[in-house]
Design an enzyme around this catalytic site. Structure first.
Site, PDB file in Angstrom:
ATOM      1  N   ASP A  58       0.418  -1.063   0.180  1.00 20.92           N
ATOM      2  CA  ASP A  58      -0.317   0.179   0.111  1.00 20.92           C
ATOM      3  C   ASP A  58       1.326   1.449   0.020  1.00 20.92           C
ATOM      4  O   ASP A  58       1.820   0.903   0.624  1.00 20.92           O
ATOM      5  CB  ASP A  58      -0.639  -0.321   1.404  1.00 20.92           C
ATOM      6  CG  ASP A  58      -1.665   1.344   1.005  1.00 20.92           C
ATOM      7  OD1 ASP A  58      -2.642   1.226   0.343  1.00 20.92           O
ATOM      8  OD2 ASP A  58      -1.529   1.903   1.759  1.00 20.92           O
ATOM      9  N   GLU A 104       1.324  -0.365  -4.642  1.00 26.09           N
ATOM     10  CA  GLU A 104       0.156   0.581  -5.731  1.00 26.09           C
ATOM     11  C   GLU A 104       1.595   1.626  -5.873  1.00 26.09           C
ATOM     12  O   GLU A 104       2.085   2.034  -5.009  1.00 26.09           O
ATOM     13  CB  GLU A 104      -0.119   1.046  -4.540  1.00 26.09           C
ATOM     14  CG  GLU A 104      -0.937   1.877  -4.481  1.00 26.09           C
ATOM     15  CD  GLU A 104      -2.167   2.911  -3.561  1.00 26.09           C
ATOM     16  OE1 GLU A 104      -2.947   2.894  -3.831  1.00 26.09           O
ATOM     17  OE2 GLU A 104      -1.895   2.625  -2.494  1.00 26.09           O
TER      18      GLU A 104
HETATM   19  C1  GLC Z   1      -4.244   3.224  -0.487  1.00 24.22           C
HETATM   20  C2  GLC Z   1      -5.271   2.361  -0.202  1.00 24.22           C
HETATM   21  C3  GLC Z   1      -6.406   3.420   0.186  1.00 24.22           C
HETATM   22  C4  GLC Z   1      -5.918   3.896   1.350  1.00 24.22           C
HETATM   23  C5  GLC Z   1      -4.691   4.866   1.338  1.00 24.22           C
HETATM   24  C6  GLC Z   1      -4.149   4.897   2.366  1.00 24.22           C
HETATM   25  O1  GLC Z   1      -4.305   4.120  -1.754  1.00 24.22           O
HETATM   26  O2  GLC Z   1      -5.962   2.174  -1.746  1.00 24.22           O
HETATM   27  O3  GLC Z   1      -7.488   2.840   0.146  1.00 24.22           O
HETATM   28  O4  GLC Z   1      -7.264   4.930   1.534  1.00 24.22           O
HETATM   29  O5  GLC Z   1      -3.906   3.798   0.515  1.00 24.22           O
HETATM   30  O6  GLC Z   1      -3.511   3.771   3.367  1.00 24.22           O
END
Ligand code: GLC
Length: 546
Positions: free
Chosen positions: A207, A277
């Site tokens: 994440d 991500e």
């Molecule tokens: C990422 C997740 C999102 C979350 C953020 C903070 O972007 O996909 O849903 O709110 O991280 O952890």
């Protein structure tokens, strides 16, 4: 024969398709109106039938649920809402028996403010855990240490009265950022990875991967005179700065190299995968996360398809730019939706959603299907009493809320759509048309989006050229069409997609003999003349060349 050998040699995460499950919303087994792990176990036959290869679940750990699980208060347990460690072990065992891999969401940038580490950290400046988070003194006048903005607006710093310092939170103030420059924090976070890999998890979706390292001097971000505009998101305060100091900081690639070594220490027989991500749209910078020697993330997530309007030319330019950036061994991947963005059907309409599915499942690289997109689930309007997303609560009705794309999976036409017991209150409302749009109905219908998705996934699995072949776009096509070739050995497939609601007439490769393998309407498998190819409105075709 030769092609099958190649398919077998490619690691599972290159051959296969991923499927993202939002655990609250997939399947409830205990009638509390929220999905759970036992529920997911009960859907494994469906997932196998569909033809996906691995499931990525959004976080399942104990959490105060300020950010629906992305605020973790214990990394080495399961949120009782979803089950317990024994159920997780069962999920892994049964998924593996089904030939499915399980990828967990790993949240390294921040914990919940209720995590014992942070509770300790905030007790005093001398506490050994103080430096596990990012604390800084106020500027003169009591102002925050710098100008960094939290992802959901406002300063990224929260004042802690008891100890007289600010702590950093790149997201909500209930989610303080960890300090990865502290070796003890880093080791503790790597131990968490080992904990889950030891239990059989097949990989991590990391994440907010670019956030974990910041400028050690905490310098201000410069203003951003030309923010990128995204077709599906309103402009945000966050975009008013260039985020050069609050993320992607020095040392980040060393961390991912070390993290990769942790994964690789589990052997190469069935490699564990790191998927990060990364909202980076400068492709050369994005590709740095593969590592100079392919020794960082196997797949930095490519959000490119979500960053441009749904137009054939825009898509072609985007994919060509990504493809031109990738070096040998850097494995591509694509997504069309997730729990943070309006659903594809809502963005582009039901008819184009079929074209989108064909695009996603025929591009070079690993695709990820967001749960429910295979039946064309759309965003659901959320009455104020139901709102769960903190982003929406912080800025009501500004278009940031993410609950609409997180609603319960629509399994059948029974009360509560087969998602949970008919009498249970679902945690988010169901779509009002679930009686028409659901798995049971669409699995019986030959031409449904579900049948199309299943057929595409199975064709992809059976056709190494689709999973592993080269990509080349065909330039001289009508402006509303995106056509590309996938090739492996002498197997060549042409993918022709009509992005418009008008019929299109294409003149392609006149000398070839060709045959349509599948149309998005699932109604034609026939020889075609490529010198004069008709695509109906909103039609896509996969065409085999001989
Ligand atoms: C990422 C997740 C999102 C979350 C953020 C903070 O972007 O996909 O849903 O709110 O991280 O952890």
């Amino acid at each position: 024969m030769e092609q099958n050998v190649q398919l077998d040699q490619a690691p599972w995460w290159q051959r296969g398709a991923l499927y993202q499950i939002y655990p609250c919303s997939f399947k409830d087994s205990n009638a509390d109106g929220t999905g759970d792990l036992q529920g997911i176990i009960s859907t494994l036959d469906y997932l196998t039938w569909l033809g996906i290869d691995a499931v990525w679940m959004s976080p399942i750990h104990p959490s105060p649920m300020v950010d629906l699980g992305y605020d973790v208060s214990n990394y080495v347990d399961i949120n009782p809402l979803f089950g317990d460690l024994a159920t997780f072990d069962l999920l892994i065992a049964q998924a593996h028996q089904h030939g499915l891999k399980i990828i967990i969401d790993y949240v390294p940038n921040h914990t919940s403010d209720q995590h014992p580490w942070f509770l300790e950290s905030r007790t005093s400046r001398q506490n050994p855990k103080r430096d596990w988070y990012i604390w800084a003194d106020a500027k003169p006048g009591g102002l925050p240490p710098n100008n960094w903005i939290a992802r959901w607006g406002g300063s990224a710093w929260e004042w802690d009265k008891a100890t007289g310092q600010y702590y950093l939170h790149s997201f909500d103030k209930a989610m303080p950022d960890l300090n990865w420059r502290n070796p003890a924090t880093k080791e503790a976070m790597f131990d968490i990875i080992r904990f889950w890999l030891d239990r059989g998890a097949d990989g991590l979706r990391i994440d907010s991967a670019q956030y974990i390292m910041k400028d050690p001097q905490l310098r201000d971000n410069p203003p951003n005179p030309e923010p990128l505009s995204f077709p599906y998101k309103p402009p945000e305060e966050y975009d008013s700065q260039q985020h050069i100091n609050d993320r992607n900081g020095p040392g980040i690639h060393e961390i991912y190299r070390e993290l990769r070594q942790v994964l690789d220490s589990y052997g190469t027989q069935s490699p564990r995968v790191a998927i990060g991500e990364l909202h980076i749209y400068d492709w050369p910078e994005w590709a740095l996360y593969y590592g100079m020697r392919l020794n960082e993330l196997q797949m930095p997530i490519n959000f490119g398809l979500l960053s441009v309007p749904w137009q054939a030319i825009a898509m072609r330019h985007l994919v060509n730019a990504v493809e031109a950036t990738l070096q040998p061994g850097e494995w591509s991947n694509y997504v069309l939706g997730n729990h943070d963005i309006s659903r594809i059907t809502t963005r582009i309409g039901q008819q184009q959603a079929r074209v989108a599915m064909m695009l996603l499942l025929t591009l070079r690289g690993t695709p990820t299907v967001y749960y429910g997109d295979e039946i064309g689930m759309h965003d659901v309007e959320i009455p104020p009493d139901y709102v769960h997303d903190t982003w929406e609560m912080n800025s009501p009705k500004a278009g940031f809320g993410r609950d609409p794309e997180r609603t319960p999976m629509q399994w059948d036409d029974s009360p509560n759509a087969g998602f949970c017991a008919p009498t249970a209150p679902t945690w988010l409302p169901l779509a009002s048309d679930y009686q028409k749009i659901n798995v049971a109905a669409q699995s019986k219908e030959h031409s449904s989006l579900l049948s199309l998705t299943q057929a595409l996934l199975h064709l992809r699995r059976a056709t190494p050229a689709l999973a592993l072949g080269s990509y080349a776009s065909i330039e001289s096509t009508p402006a509303d069409c995106y056509v590309f070739m996938r090739q492996l050995g002498n197997k060549r497939l042409l993918i022709a997609l009509n992005f418009s609601s008008d019929e299109q007439h294409l003149r392609l490769l006149a000398t070839e003999t060709a045959r349509i393998l599948i149309s998005t309407f699932l109604d034609r498998e026939e020889p075609v003349d490529l010198a004069s190819l008709h695509l109906r409105a909103n039609e896509g075709c996969i065409i085999e060349l001989h």
